[in-house]
Design a protein around this motif. Structure first.
Motif: not given
Length: 143
Positions: A91-110
């Motif tokens: 669930d990403t509903s609590a994240l704004d676009d910037e937070q979602l993009a940052a999470l996407d980047q860190v998860v992909r990299r990990a």
């Protein structure tokens, strides 16, 4: 180092066990109550991604609903997979676009850097087979 032993317990019925005593049933595709070898490969790929991403995701979106899925992509009747797409869902509903993009980047990299299973699948290492008895000279006859 991880070691797994797969032992035949019945006709088309096997149990895989690790050194820590955990076990899973496996058998042919469609066997009731068992994973097929391909399903275990899919579980390993999805499991590696979700285990790698778990802390990164739950720290930002909370504890609920983290799911990983992997699909078997191959032509009908083929005996090798063309791809193993993995989907992480949370669930990403609590994240704004910037937070979602940052999470996407860190998860992909990990996952790309730390997930042993998916990194190994990309590398396609050899999987030599050892059989009992002497090794016959010359090429192996088709079987």
């Amino acid at each position: 180092m991880a070691n797994v032993e797969v032992r035949r317990v019945g006709r088309h019925d096997f149990v895989a066990e690790n050194d820590r005593g955990a076990s899973v049933r496996l058998g042919r595709s469609g066997a009731e109550g068992a994973f097929s070898p391909v399903e275990l490969l899919l579980a390993a790929a999805a499991g590696c991604a979700v285990v790698t991403a778990e802390t990164l995701v739950t720290r930002r979106v909370g504890e609920g609903g983290l799911v990983a899925r992997a699909r078997d992509v191959r032509p009908e009747g083929a005996h090798e997979l063309d791809a193993i797409p993995i989907t992480l869902d949370y669930d990403t509903s609590a994240l704004d676009d910037e937070q979602l993009a940052a999470l996407d980047q860190v998860v992909r990299r990990a996952v790309e850097q730390l997930c042993t299973v998916t990194r190994t699948l990309k590398k396609a290492p050899p999987a030599p087979l050892t059989l009992p008895g002497p090794v016959p000279p010359g090429p192996v006859p088709p079987g």
